[in-house]
Design an enzyme around this catalytic site. Structure first.
Site, short mmCIF file in Angstrom:
data_model
loop_
_atom_site.label_atom_id
_atom_site.label_comp_id
_atom_site.label_asym_id
_atom_site.label_seq_id
_atom_site.Cartn_x
_atom_site.Cartn_y
_atom_site.Cartn_z
N CYS A 112 12.72 47.30 16.52
CA CYS A 112 12.65 46.44 15.35
C CYS A 112 11.26 45.79 15.27
O CYS A 112 10.89 44.99 16.12
CB CYS A 112 13.73 45.37 15.42
SG CYS A 112 13.71 44.29 13.99
N LYS B 218 10.59 3.24 3.20
CA LYS B 218 10.58 4.70 3.01
C LYS B 218 11.28 5.10 1.71
O LYS B 218 12.36 4.59 1.40
CB LYS B 218 11.32 5.36 4.18
CG LYS B 218 10.60 5.23 5.51
CD LYS B 218 9.34 6.07 5.53
CE LYS B 218 8.88 6.40 6.92
NZ LYS B 218 9.69 7.33 7.65
N CYS C 262 19.96 45.75 9.65
CA CYS C 262 18.75 44.94 9.79
C CYS C 262 17.75 45.33 8.70
O CYS C 262 17.42 46.52 8.56
CB CYS C 262 18.13 45.17 11.17
SG CYS C 262 16.51 44.40 11.34
N CYS D 226 14.64 47.15 10.48
CA CYS D 226 14.66 48.41 11.21
C CYS D 226 15.91 49.23 10.94
O CYS D 226 16.04 50.35 11.42
CB CYS D 226 14.52 48.16 12.71
SG CYS D 226 15.98 47.43 13.46
N CYS E 142 20.00 41.33 15.12
CA CYS E 142 19.63 42.73 15.17
C CYS E 142 19.56 43.09 16.65
O CYS E 142 18.84 42.46 17.40
CB CYS E 142 18.28 42.96 14.50
SG CYS E 142 17.55 44.54 14.94
N GLU F 105 0.84 -1.20 0.00
CA GLU F 105 0.00 0.00 0.00
C GLU F 105 0.87 1.24 0.00
O GLU F 105 1.97 1.22 0.54
CB GLU F 105 -0.86 0.04 1.29
CG GLU F 105 -1.69 -1.19 1.49
CD GLU F 105 -2.43 -1.21 2.83
OE1 GLU F 105 -2.37 -0.20 3.57
OE2 GLU F 105 -3.08 -2.23 3.11
N LYS G 61 2.33 4.44 1.52
CA LYS G 61 2.40 4.94 2.89
C LYS G 61 2.00 6.41 2.82
O LYS G 61 2.76 7.26 2.36
CB LYS G 61 3.81 4.80 3.47
CG LYS G 61 3.87 5.20 4.93
CD LYS G 61 5.18 4.81 5.56
CE LYS G 61 5.15 5.01 7.06
NZ LYS G 61 4.78 6.37 7.49
N TYR H 24 -8.36 8.00 4.21
CA TYR H 24 -8.19 6.68 3.59
C TYR H 24 -8.09 5.64 4.69
O TYR H 24 -7.23 5.74 5.57
CB TYR H 24 -6.90 6.63 2.78
CG TYR H 24 -6.98 7.33 1.45
CD1 TYR H 24 -7.49 6.69 0.33
CD2 TYR H 24 -6.53 8.65 1.31
CE1 TYR H 24 -7.56 7.33 -0.90
CE2 TYR H 24 -6.59 9.30 0.09
CZ TYR H 24 -7.11 8.63 -1.01
OH TYR H 24 -7.17 9.27 -2.21
N ASP I 62 1.24 10.10 3.61
CA ASP I 62 1.90 11.04 4.50
C ASP I 62 0.87 11.99 5.10
O ASP I 62 0.80 13.15 4.75
CB ASP I 62 2.97 11.81 3.73
CG ASP I 62 3.94 12.51 4.67
OD1 ASP I 62 3.88 12.25 5.89
OD2 ASP I 62 4.73 13.32 4.19
S1 IVH Z 1 -0.87 0.19 8.73
C1 IVH Z 1 0.41 -1.77 12.75
N1 IVH Z 1 -0.98 1.28 6.36
O1 IVH Z 1 2.26 5.01 9.04
C2 IVH Z 1 0.50 -0.96 11.54
N2 IVH Z 1 -0.13 2.59 8.14
O2 IVH Z 1 4.34 3.87 11.41
C3 IVH Z 1 -0.70 -0.13 11.34
N3 IVH Z 1 0.49 4.86 7.52
O3 IVH Z 1 1.16 6.50 11.61
C4 IVH Z 1 -0.52 0.88 10.29
N4 IVH Z 1 -0.05 4.69 5.39
O4 IVH Z 1 -0.91 5.74 10.20
C5 IVH Z 1 -0.64 1.45 7.64
N5 IVH Z 1 -1.16 2.13 4.20
C6 IVH Z 1 -0.83 2.29 5.49
C7 IVH Z 1 -0.31 3.51 5.97
C8 IVH Z 1 0.04 3.62 7.31
C9 IVH Z 1 0.43 5.49 6.34
C10 IVH Z 1 0.97 5.44 8.78
C11 IVH Z 1 0.23 5.01 10.00
C12 IVH Z 1 1.22 5.21 11.10
C13 IVH Z 1 2.52 5.03 10.40
C14 IVH Z 1 3.12 3.71 10.82
#
Ligand code: IVH
Length: 682
Positions: free
Chosen positions: A444, A320, A415, A418, A438, A122, A124, A231, A126
């Site tokens: 200022c 990551k 500065c 000022c 400054c 999936e 990740k 999501y 942000d």
């Molecule tokens: S599963 C036990 N799926 O990443 C694991 N987490 O360190 C449960 N996050 O803050 C999390 N996308 O909210 C999962 N597709 C995804 C995610 C996801 C982002 C976040 C999660 C948590 C951090 C995990």
């Protein structure tokens, strides 16, 4: 028709139109027709408040503001994920972390491991982790992740998010807790910024931080107007039997949750690697931000068998991606003056999209970085990076023909705000990094603005309504030069300001008035003593109990406070040795700011005088969270075990500190015992 039935009907109608409008972008009625229905429901709810439903769409687009955020306890802790990274070293398989992950999974499963393990890959996302709780298939509350055990209840804001179903279909379990990520969609974020700019408001720089800020607002109207999405990606305990994670995702989608369309079921780690690589390529074009991929073992039976280590499941890993970078042209360098007078260089850039967000400014950190490390020249082509939470930064200047002939960027002598002659202060920690300041604190305007903003900010005097814009106006119009001037403001003076009506002025004055009683530690923090942040302010407040005692304390007495070292003590002493600062405190007092003396330990007292040492990784609490909890009950957390230590809190992989505790006969606690003690304490 009976009133309740009509109200239910209206709720359903409006929900349907909301879905058509927000989720399918295909409204079937005009805004005007929608408004008519909406008003009818509002009217009925006003007449019959006892019949008003908690999930009413009238609440969603801005219910009443709440007074404060309250804790949200997760019935099942929200865990985090172990991280893996793409390897860049030559002769190393870039995907070694993913293969190691599969090896570990196989090792733990032993003979139970299937020939091919299925995974779900999936994005990740942000954003912000959230939990949404349903009872009787109705959305009843939701909260942030917090430390995994306790977050903040942000139900009022979650209600404004269209992609969070407010009611689940009969096929869903009656009780359910769904977890996922709240984030901005980037096109919406850009549109919102354009609208903010047009309205003379500040742009939001970072989608994640802005989403966090929005979710913490007390008034849900902010969230209601913003393009936030939720999501779903996991559940907090499953009240029904399912075989796999992908089945959960499918069901969640059937129940009305938004589930990421890029989630992919993969057979074996090679397919996982391909999917993770695909996501990285897709990343730049996605309408939301991702900072990696999450790989989860699909079978729930295997997940159970794999279990957890400390705070993360063994069945998942976060892979990551490196933060996105981009190249653009340097337009100019702006020298920004902070509240303490420190002058820092900021690069003004030709707007460039980095990871889906338009960046116009990036930090150059300090003179050393700008001139020595980057050797920045006017008009340089620069490479910038935007990493998750941090301000974009200039990584390097790109070499190109003719570059050497262009002039170097230099610091100004005066500065920019000022005109005062800037002073250079050597940095004791690093001779290369002089601080350029400054010196003119009062004249200022930049320093005045910074000091007042800091004074009024949430972690300090927490004066609602005194945001950036108001402060700018107050300073520009000469109404306020220093924090104490806030307490002399009058309604007559305020109504002259732009966009300041009678009501806003009254609210503002009431908020200022209310701040007079803020506790000592907040008021201390508000003074803006260099090196004194929230926790030091709290330690000082607890230790000395009054502002007079702190002002009178010698460096030796100050270093006697736990957590206060020589540098902080010197800074505190120097602050109170400056007559201008003492005078300002005097003025604040004369205007009614109380600096209320506190009992020498403010919160709990059960742990008063008790010293704790933390070692190893606790199953659910982070180190900071454990420390905060202990301190909130009056205890101290120190770094090493001695005869004076009262308790050692022991987590997984505890090392020599545990041995030392056993040797000295110091009591040990595990997390459960600590939490039980804390419970008794509160
Ligand atoms: S599963 C036990 N799926 O990443 C694991 N987490 O360190 C449960 N996050 O803050 C999390 N996308 O909210 C999962 N597709 C995804 C995610 C996801 C982002 C976040 C999660 C948590 C951090 C995990």
């Amino acid at each position: 028709m009976d009133i309740r039935a009509r109200m239910d009907q209206l709720v359903e109608e409006l929900d349907r139109h909301n879905r058509l409008y927000y989720e399918q972008n295909a409204p079937v009625i005009s805004d005007w027709e929608y408004d008519v229905l909406f008003r009818e429901l509002e009217g009925l709810e006003a007449e019959h408040p006892e019949l008003a439903r908690a999930d009413s769409p009238t609440r969603r687009v801005g219910g009443a503001p709440i007074a404060e955020l309250v804790p949200f306890v997760h019935e099942i802790p929200m865990l985090s994920l172990q991280n893996g990274f793409k390897r860049e070293e030559p002769d190393t398989d870039p995907w070694i972390d993913l293969r190691d992950f599969e090896d570990r999974v196989r090792r733990v499963l032993g003979g139970d491991a299937p020939a091919t393990i299925a995974y779900v890959v999936e994005p990740k996302l942000d954003g912000l982790a959230m939990e949404c709780v349903y009872e009787d298939r109705r959305f009843v509350r939701g909260g942030t992740r917090g430390d995994g055990v306790v977050g903040e209840d942000v139900t009022h804001n979650l209600r404004t998010i269209a992609s969070i179903p407010k009611e689940l279909p009969p096929s869903a379990p009656a009780r359910l807790s769904i977890r996922g990520e709240v984030l901005f969609d980037l096109p919406g974020f850009e549109r919102m910024n354009a609208a903010r700019e047009a309205a003379g408001e500040r742009r939001f720089e970072n989608p994640r931080n802005s989403a966090a800020g929005t979710m913490r607002q007390l008034d849900p109207r902010s969230a209601a107007g913003r393009p936030l999405h939720f999501y779903a990606h996991s559940a907090g305990g499953l009240p029904l039997r399912l075989a796999s994670h992908h089945e959960l995702l499918t069901r969640a989608a059937e129940w009305g949750f938004k589930v990421n369309p890029l989630n992919r079921l993969c057979n074996g780690i090679e397919e996982v690697i391909a999917a993770v690589a695909d996501l990285e390529r897709l990343r730049v074009d996605l309408p939301y931000e991702i900072d990696g991929a999450v790989v989860k073992v699909d079978s729930l039976a295997l997940q159970d068998a794999l279990g957890f280590v400390t705070r993360s499941p063994r069945w998942a890993i976060a892979f990551k991606y490196p933060p996105p970078t981009a190249r653009t042209r340097l337009d100019s360098v702006l020298f920004s003056v902070g509240r303490t007078g420190a002058v820092t260089p900021v690069a003004n850039l030709a707007p460039v999209r980095v990871g889906g967000v338009t960046v116009r400014n990036a930090t150059l950190h300090n003179e050393h970085q700008m001139t020595r490390v980057l050797g920045l020249r006017q008009g340089d082509l620069v490479e910038i990076r935007r990493a998750g939470d941090v301000i974009p930064e200039v990584l390097r200047a790109v070499d190109e023909p003719g570059r050497d002939a262009r002039p170097l960027v230099t610091y100004p002598e005066a500065c920019p705000q000022c005109g005062a002659h800037l002073v250079r202060e050597p940095n004791p920690d690093d001779p290369d990094k002089v601080l350029i300041r400054c010196p003119d604190k009062l004249a200022c305007p930049a320093q005045a603005r910074g000091a007042i903003r800091h004074f009024a900010s949430r972690h300090a005097m927490d004066i609602e309504h005194v945001g950036e814009k108001i402060v700018d106006q107050l300073v520009t119009h000469g109404l306020v030069r220093r924090p104490s001037d806030l307490y002399g403001l009058t309604k007559e003076a305020l109504v002259g300001l732009e966009r300041m009506g009678d009501l806003s002025a009254r609210n503002l004055l009431a908020a200022i008035e209310a701040s007079k009683a803020r506790p000592l530690d907040k008021a201390l923090m508000a003074l803006g003593i260099p090196m004194v942040g929230e926790s030091t302010a709290r330690d000082l407040g607890r230790h000395f109990g009054s502002i007079d005692a702190i002002m009178a304390a010698s460096i030796e007495e100050l270093t006697g406070v736990y957590g206060v070292g020589e540098n902080v003590a010197t800074s505190v002493r120097a602050f109170f040795d400056e007559p201008g600062n003492v005078e300002e405190i005097q003025r604040l007092r004369e205007k009614g700011v109380q600096f209320p003396a506190t009992a020498r330990v403010v919160n709990g007292t059960t742990f008063a005088g008790k010293t704790f040492v933390l070692t190893g990784t606790l199953p659910t609490l982070s180190r900071d969270a454990a420390k905060a909890k202990i301190e909130a009950s009056g205890g101290k957390v120190t770094g090493s075990v001695s005869k004076k230590t009262d308790y050692v809190v022991v987590g997984a992989d505890a090392g020599t500190k545990l041995e030392k505790a056993v040797e000295l006969g110091v009591k040990t606690l595990d997390e459960t015992a600590l939490l039980a003690l804390l419970e008794g304490a509160s």
